[in-house]
Write an enzyme that holds these catalytic residues in place. Structure first.
Site, PDB file in Angstrom:
ATOM      1  N   LYS A  31       0.746  -1.286  -0.163  1.00 46.49           N
ATOM      2  CA  LYS A  31      -0.179   0.011  -0.065  1.00 46.49           C
ATOM      3  C   LYS A  31       0.875   1.318  -0.102  1.00 46.49           C
ATOM      4  CE  LYS A  31      -4.054   1.239   2.227  1.00 46.49           C
ATOM      5  NZ  LYS A  31      -4.968   0.972   3.730  1.00 46.49           N
TER       6      LYS A  31
HETATM    7  C1  E4P Z   1      -8.441   1.748   3.760  1.00 42.05           C
HETATM    8  O1  E4P Z   1      -7.647   1.201   3.211  1.00 42.05           O
HETATM    9  C2  E4P Z   1      -8.289   2.912   4.710  1.00 42.05           C
HETATM   10  O2  E4P Z   1      -7.142   2.922   5.177  1.00 42.05           O
HETATM   11  C3  E4P Z   1      -9.530   3.133   5.326  1.00 42.05           C
HETATM   12  O3  E4P Z   1     -10.581   2.665   4.881  1.00 42.05           O
HETATM   13  C4  E4P Z   1      -9.528   4.412   6.024  1.00 42.05           C
HETATM   14  O4  E4P Z   1     -10.730   4.631   6.642  1.00 42.05           O
HETATM   15  P1  E4P Z   1     -11.132   5.626   7.870  1.00 42.05           P
HETATM   16  O5  E4P Z   1     -11.608   6.948   7.117  1.00 42.05           O
HETATM   17  O6  E4P Z   1     -12.327   5.197   8.180  1.00 42.05           O
HETATM   18  O7  E4P Z   1      -9.883   5.851   8.617  1.00 42.05           O
END
Ligand code: E4P
Length: 218
Positions: free
Chosen positions: A87
């Site tokens: 990622k």
């Molecule tokens: C996904 O890859 C993200 O890290 C995540 O969905 C972020 O979500 P949040 O806005 O609830 O922290």
């Protein structure tokens, strides 16, 4: 549509996996910190533990923000397990790193995407997944779902293979709307996935069926 769970909590990952509808996991440094996972060795072990619970892709985020260190870190993450997806944040060096990983056959998830232009760049660099954060857009009075629809249009116009991974999903309606708009994946908290199960008519109907059965089968 694929369902990923957006957590580093092993119990929740197991629960979602046991439901039989889980296709993968996304984590981020905040989610790892929430579970108290700190230190290189613990972080590494945790990613492997997650991979051993599920059968699909598991996103593990790089901490570096410069190209050389992103490549170093991402290659080490990818070596941990065949299910690891690296990622990478949507920044200039991130795009360069995604291009590099793509040329090496390493899967990537371009994260922190908030505009169609960013999603276009991620696709051009060869990202496996692009993660538009719909909940965080909604939080600032901007339509997160509109972004999903713009990215779908752009990717379909040119046949980009990058999968739209709707992220920052907060509830069951987000999942349903992402499915309508053609997102390839939704990464969700467990509560949003189990929220899809719920309907009072199902509960009432089942209670009635069981009561009627019990009357004639004492
Ligand atoms: C996904 O890859 C993200 O890290 C995540 O969905 C972020 O979500 P949040 O806005 O609830 O922290």
């Amino acid at each position: 549509m694929k369902f990923f769970i957006d957590t580093a909590n092993l119990a929740q990952i197991k629960e979602a996996q046991d439901l039989g509808v889980l296709d993968g996991v996304t984590t981020n440094p905040s989610l790892m910190a929430k579970e108290g996972i700190t230190g290189a060795a613990n972080i590494t072990k945790h990613y492997v533990d997650i991979c051993n619970i599920v059968t699909g892709d598991v996103s593990a985020e790089v901490i570096a923000t410069d190209y050389e260190n992103m490549v170093k870190e991402g290659e080490a993450l990818a070596k941990l397990h065949k299910q690891i997806v690296v990622k990478v944040p949507m920044i200039k060096d991130g795009i360069k790193a995604i291009k590099y990983f793509s040329s090496k056959g390493i899967k990537t998830n371009c994260t922190l995407v908030f505009s169609a232009g960013q999603a276009l760049l991620a696709a051009k660099a060869g990202a496996t997944y692009v993660s538009p954060f719909i909940g965080r857009l909604d939080d600032v009075s901007t339509d997160g779902l509109q972004l999903i629809s713009e990215i779908r249009l752009i990717y379909d116009n040119y046949g980009y293979q990058t999968q739209i991974l709707a992220a920052s999903v907060r509830h069951a309606m987000h999942i349903i709307n992402c499915a309508k708009l053609g997102a390839d994946v939704a990464t969700c908290p467990l509560s949003a996935i189990t929220g899809l199960l719920k309907h009072p008519l199902t509960d009432n109907g089942l209670a009635q069926f069981l009561a009627d059965y019990a009357k004639g089968n004492k």
